[in-house]
Design a protein around this motif. Structure first.
Motif, PDB file in Angstrom:
ATOM      1  N   LEU A 105       0.581  -1.115  -0.003  1.00 53.92           N
ATOM      2  CA  LEU A 105       0.067   0.054  -0.062  1.00 53.92           C
ATOM      3  C   LEU A 105       0.766   1.351  -0.066  1.00 53.92           C
ATOM      4  O   LEU A 105       0.372   2.257  -0.662  1.00 53.92           O
ATOM      5  CB  LEU A 105      -0.993   0.070   1.210  1.00 53.92           C
ATOM      6  N   LEU A 108       2.036   1.916  -3.596  1.00 51.83           N
ATOM      7  CA  LEU A 108       1.084   2.204  -4.302  1.00 51.83           C
ATOM      8  C   LEU A 108       0.774   4.056  -3.954  1.00 51.83           C
ATOM      9  O   LEU A 108       0.623   4.714  -4.888  1.00 51.83           O
ATOM     10  CB  LEU A 108      -0.355   1.469  -3.861  1.00 51.83           C
ATOM     11  N   ALA A 111       3.475   5.791  -5.742  1.00 49.72           N
ATOM     12  CA  ALA A 111       3.353   5.887  -6.961  1.00 49.72           C
ATOM     13  C   ALA A 111       2.106   6.787  -7.506  1.00 49.72           C
ATOM     14  O   ALA A 111       2.222   7.570  -8.397  1.00 49.72           O
ATOM     15  CB  ALA A 111       2.785   4.504  -7.677  1.00 49.72           C
ATOM     16  N   VAL A 112       1.057   6.727  -6.594  1.00 44.95           N
ATOM     17  CA  VAL A 112      -0.371   7.434  -6.956  1.00 44.95           C
ATOM     18  C   VAL A 112      -0.236   9.108  -6.666  1.00 44.95           C
ATOM     19  O   VAL A 112      -0.428   9.821  -7.588  1.00 44.95           O
ATOM     20  CB  VAL A 112      -1.247   6.897  -6.298  1.00 44.95           C
ATOM     21  N   GLN A 114       2.536  10.822  -6.923  1.00 46.77           N
ATOM     22  CA  GLN A 114       3.849  11.708  -7.830  1.00 46.77           C
ATOM     23  C   GLN A 114       2.960  12.810  -8.584  1.00 46.77           C
ATOM     24  O   GLN A 114       3.699  13.885  -8.388  1.00 46.77           O
ATOM     25  CB  GLN A 114       4.311  10.553  -8.634  1.00 46.77           C
ATOM     26  N   PRO A 115       2.065  12.530  -9.037  1.00 48.96           N
ATOM     27  CA  PRO A 115       1.491  14.096  -9.808  1.00 48.96           C
ATOM     28  C   PRO A 115       1.040  15.226  -8.715  1.00 48.96           C
ATOM     29  O   PRO A 115       1.345  16.306  -9.249  1.00 48.96           O
ATOM     30  CB  PRO A 115       0.259  13.509 -10.555  1.00 48.96           C
ATOM     31  N   LEU A 136      -4.786   4.647   3.572  1.00 47.68           N
ATOM     32  CA  LEU A 136      -4.960   3.059   2.879  1.00 47.68           C
ATOM     33  C   LEU A 136      -4.625   2.147   4.126  1.00 47.68           C
ATOM     34  O   LEU A 136      -5.623   1.091   4.026  1.00 47.68           O
ATOM     35  CB  LEU A 136      -4.127   2.844   1.774  1.00 47.68           C
ATOM     36  N   PHE A 139      -8.061   1.911   6.006  1.00 44.44           N
ATOM     37  CA  PHE A 139      -9.201   1.183   5.173  1.00 44.44           C
ATOM     38  C   PHE A 139      -8.817  -0.365   5.248  1.00 44.44           C
ATOM     39  O   PHE A 139      -9.627  -1.001   5.469  1.00 44.44           O
ATOM     40  CB  PHE A 139      -9.033   1.689   3.659  1.00 44.44           C
ATOM     41  N   PHE A 140      -7.618  -0.739   5.334  1.00 38.44           N
ATOM     42  CA  PHE A 140      -6.927  -2.057   5.482  1.00 38.44           C
ATOM     43  C   PHE A 140      -7.519  -2.695   6.675  1.00 38.44           C
ATOM     44  O   PHE A 140      -7.935  -3.730   6.918  1.00 38.44           O
ATOM     45  CB  PHE A 140      -5.623  -2.374   4.990  1.00 38.44           C
ATOM     46  N   VAL A 143     -11.084  -3.438   6.876  1.00 36.68           N
ATOM     47  CA  VAL A 143     -11.572  -4.597   6.126  1.00 36.68           C
ATOM     48  C   VAL A 143     -11.159  -5.947   6.845  1.00 36.68           C
ATOM     49  O   VAL A 143     -11.884  -6.624   6.726  1.00 36.68           O
ATOM     50  CB  VAL A 143     -10.770  -4.424   4.745  1.00 36.68           C
TER      51      VAL A 143
END
Lengths: 216, 665
Positions: A105, A108, A111-112, A114-115, A136, A139-140, A143
């Motif tokens: 996570l 991820l 990576a997400v 970066q912009p 995240l 959230f994990f 779950v």
């Protein structure tokens, strides 16, 4: 100095989130959550010192009071009535797998975001992935954990993450907005605490998987 | 501001005011009724002014986002506005006492009535796609509220409401798709711009637009494969709402078809109109066949609506076909016949539904097999239903006769006009119209004879009473309109000509065609009929007076005085027809004979049950419904009730989206 303090605070955020995944004792989980609240308050304080804004200092104090003192206190009170079920005994995903998932996570999130970082690179925005990771992981936790109290912690973890991203991206979303969000979280926790108590009174347990018959 | 604009403004203002009064200060039911009736009066004035040439146009850009409200009342729209207004007058007056029940006194129901009327009045006046669709949807929603108004009566009302809601919204989606495609090719959603651009659309695009809108408008008009909602919703709605839906709302399907197909798309290919013609013919025959088998009074009337809309569609289809082969005058004649039938149908269906409501009000039953013997206790209702039944059954002194005769004339004269397609289609259409007319006579003889004459068949009927004055007045108004339309159709002909001429089917329409068979005056015909009846009666009386009269009981095989159980019932009356059309309707029969213990040769009781299921519905809708049900059942596997599973869906979805973002960036 500013950058180091900021990174330290963010590191503490991330570390406490991972620790919540690692430990099974509910009392320890609540302590980790309190620590995370304090780290979040430090983060806001660092930003306030950098911006030299009295309003942000006030927010930092408020965050500390709510997330490091009041919410952990409420959670501990909910736990006190729980009796022997003080351990998250059988999570849906075991601890080692959870830690691996946390690593994935984190990747991820990096990576997400970066912009977002590239929009305005600075020390603060470069810490945004940490906030998203906390969201995240929260959230994990929601779950995979069975106890109502761990679910509550997961929810609050998500909220911590969202708040952190908010402060890192915009250096404060305004006192009124922060106040509103905090009140919301407080209310949600109070309501969930009541519901947890009721659940225990009705079923003698707070395992959410027992609630299967509520559909339709 | 001319008369048409004033009328429209008044209609909208009165309706909105009535709705506000109903919601803010809980007014009496009669106030809502009067408000609805006044809305209708204003709409009639506006429509009549538009038909007389006083059209108007108004654009209110700020009212609706994106497209704004744009209203134009031309003669074609004016005709439908006037018809809707006329029905609303009768329904409004009727509701003053009919709607005074606990269910109909509910606030939502009272608010919906005037809004429903004003939505129907605004649909034909809409001059851009946005306005049309908003009014169309308002009409659907308010009518849905009214359909389920009496939901406490039983689960069948809710079921009817569901059918209606689903069908009407699927139809709406279809119209939406068609018009959006149209607008995408014109770039402007005002009807004026679409009319310009509609002539230059490629045939493929125009065909798709036409078929999509046809599906939507046909479902609103209750045309056959899409009629399933109509025999459910019309009987279950309160009777004044049934009248509004059956006499005014279904017309708007025809309006939409004429507006888009003839006006905006400018005619188009011959196959469009052959399709419309075929749908119309099938609807007409199938609708009246179902009605002939039905023993529920309001259901029968609803199925007869399908039949009449089918006849109208035959006219519209023939008009389009003639226009596409260049025969303008015949096209105008066929379209005139269709529009005259719209007006006539609105008049007699209003009378029939209001009278059926009066029967329901007095006896609590719509089952023809339980009615009968209403003539002595409800003379006015019986007279009104008689006028309506005569008007509906295409016989000379009736309203439907005029339009069906005109339609037949157009079809017969169209034989040499078109090519091969017309040469095949026209005789078939003539046969369909003729068969429909014959079955309609049988149907309405059954409805009137079994329902109102003879002896009462149940306790409830024996204790019936005549309805309050306002209900009788409403039926009376509608019945008088029926009679006027039947005897003096030339009175509305200029108006209908204006409407038909206004939609690009130019050419003079006269009742007198070249051949001798073409000229016929309904008034003279009726006078002749009345005179003949009078002469026969006088001769009979004179003949009888010569002999000595003797009172005696009717011959009854020695079985004692005739009882109500010896009468024809609706089921038994329809039995011969059912035998003839056995292969088409495929009734489900169930005969139980029980014998005496002592002897197998003596019959104790015979139980006869007959059900005529809608075959098209079973073949077409059941497979679709069962597929949807199976789909839903499969979907339940996704929802086992575990909170973690639900949270997991959200978690995996978020992670999936983030992953997608990270990969595709």
């Amino acid at each position: 100095m500013y950058v180091q303090l900021l990174d330290l605070a963010c590191g503490a955020l991330l570390l406490t989130a991972v620790l919540v995944l690692w430990r099974r004792e509910l009392t320890v989980i609540i302590r980790m959550f309190a620590l995370q609240g304090a780290a979040l308050a430090v983060l806001v304080g660092v930003l306030a010192a950098q911006e030299n804004s009295a309003e942000l200092w006030a927010v930092a104090v408020g965050v500390f009071a709510l997330r490091a003192v009041v919410l952990p206190y409420l959670l501990r009170r909910a736990l006190a009535g729980a009796g022997e079920s003080r351990r998250e005994t059988r999570p849906l995903v075991n601890v080692s797998a959870s830690l691996l998932a946390a690593a994935v996570l984190t990747l991820l999130a990096y990576a997400v975001s970066q912009p977002l970082v590239e929009l305005a690179p600075s020390a603060a925005t470069q810490a945004i992935p940490v906030g998203i990771t906390v969201v995240l992981i929260g959230f994990f936790v929601l779950v995979t954990r069975r106890r109502a109290l761990s679910q509550l912690v997961g929810f609050l973890l998500m909220d911590n993450g969202i708040t952190a991203v908010g402060f890192l991206a915009t250096t404060g979303v305004g006192l009124v907005v922060e106040l509103g969000v905090s009140l919301d979280v407080l209310l949600a926790v109070l309501v969930l605490q009541v519901l947890t108590t009721r659940m225990r009174e009705t079923f003698g347990d707070t395992d959410l998987d027992e609630l299967r018959e509520l559909r339709d | 501001m001319n008369l048409a604009a004033t009328g429209m403004a008044a209609a909208v203002a009165i309706a909105v005011l009535t709705a506000l009064l109903a919601v803010v200060v809980r007014t009496r039911t009669s106030v809502v009724g009067v408000g609805t009736a006044l809305t209708g009066v204003a709409a009639v004035v506006a429509g009549a002014a538009a038909l007389a040439g006083g059209s108007f146009s108004v654009v209110l850009p700020g009212v609706l986002p994106l497209s704004g409200v744009s209203l134009t009342l031309d003669p074609l729209g004016g005709l439908f506005v006037a018809v809707t207004g006329g029905v609303a007058v009768a329904a409004g007056i009727y509701s003053m006492s009919y709607a005074d029940t606990p269910d109909l006194r509910a606030r939502g129901v009272r608010v919906a009535l005037p809004l429903f009327v004003v939505a129907m009045v605004l649909v034909p006046a809409a001059a851009n796609v946005g306005t049309l669709l908003v009014c169309w949807e308002l009409m659907a929603l308010t009518s849905l509220v009214l359909v389920v108004a009496e939901h406490r009566r039983g689960p069948q009302v809710a079921s009817a409401g569901r059918w209606y809601a689903v069908m009407t919204h699927l139809g709406f989606v279809s119209v939406l798709i068609g018009l959006m495609l149209f607008v995408a090719h014109t770039g402007d959603d005002s009807f004026a711009a679409m009319r310009e651009a509609g002539r230059h659309l490629s045939p493929a695009v125009a065909g798709v637009v036409f078929v999509a809108t046809l599906v939507g408008f046909a479902s609103k008009a209750g045309i056959v494969p899409l009629h399933a909602w109509l025999p459910r919703a019309h009987p279950e709605a309160p009777s004044h709402v049934s009248a509004l839906m059956s006499a005014a709302m279904v017309n708007l399907g025809v309006y939409g078809l004429v507006r888009v197909g003839v006006d905006l798309l400018g005619g188009g290919a011959a196959w469009w109109w052959l399709l419309v013609l075929a749908l119309g013919a099938v609807s007409a025959v199938y609708g009246i066949l179902q009605a002939a088998m039905s023993s529920d009074l309001k259901r029968l009337l609803g199925q007869s609506t399908t039949e009449n809309m089918g006849l109208v569609l035959i006219g519209v289809g023939a008009a389009g076909l003639f226009a596409s082969s260049g025969d303008r005058a015949l096209a105008a004649l066929a379209l005139t016949a269709a529009l005259v039938h719209v007006v006539g149908h609105a008049a007699f269906k209003t009378v029939l539904f209001l009278a059926a409501g009066s029967v329901l009000h007095a006896t609590g039953s719509r089952d023809l097999d339980a009615l009968g013997g209403l003539r002595p206790v409800m003379p006015v209702t019986t007279a009104a239903f008689g006028v309506g039944a005569l008007a509906a059954s295409a016989l000379p002194p009736g309203t439907a006769f005029v339009s069906e005769w005109l339609l037949l004339q157009a079809l017969i004269h169209g034989l040499p006009a078109g090519g091969v397609a017309a040469a095949i289609a026209m005789p078939v259409a003539v046969a369909a119209v003729a068969l429909t007319a014959g079955l309609a006579v049988a149907t309405f003889v059954k409805a009137f004879g079994v329902g109102f004459l003879a002896k009462p068949r149940s306790e409830a009927v024996a204790g019936a009473h005549e309805s309050p004055f306002t209900m009788l007045a409403a039926m009376g108004i509608a019945a008088v309109v029926c009679v006027v339309l039947a005897l003096w159709p030339a009175g509305i002909l200029p108006a209908v000509q204006a409407a038909a001429g206004g939609v690009a089917v130019s050419g003079d329409v006269t009742l007198r065609l070249n051949q001798a068979t073409g000229a016929l005056s309904p008034l003279l015909l009726t006078l002749g009929l009345v005179a003949a009846v009078a002469v026969v009666a006088a001769v009979m009386r004179a003949a009888v007076a010569r002999r000595v009269r003797r009172e005696a009981r009717l011959w009854d095989c020695g079985g004692g005085p005739m009882s109500a159980r010896m009468e024809y019932t609706a089921t038994s009356f329809a039995e011969p027809l059912q035998r003839v059309f056995d292969d088409v309707v495929q009734p489900e029969l169930d005969v139980d004979v029980s014998h005496h213990e002592e002897s197998r040769y003596l019959v104790q009781a015979v139980e006869y049950r007959r059900k005529v299921p809608d075959r098209i519905e079973r073949r077409l809708y059941q497979p679709v419904l069962s597929v949807i049900t199976a789909w839903g059942r499969a979907g339940r596997g996704l929802a086992p009730g575990s909170v973690h599973r639900y949270l997991g869906y959200g978690f995996y979805a978020v992670c999936g989206v983030l992953l997608l973002l990270a990969v595709t960036r």
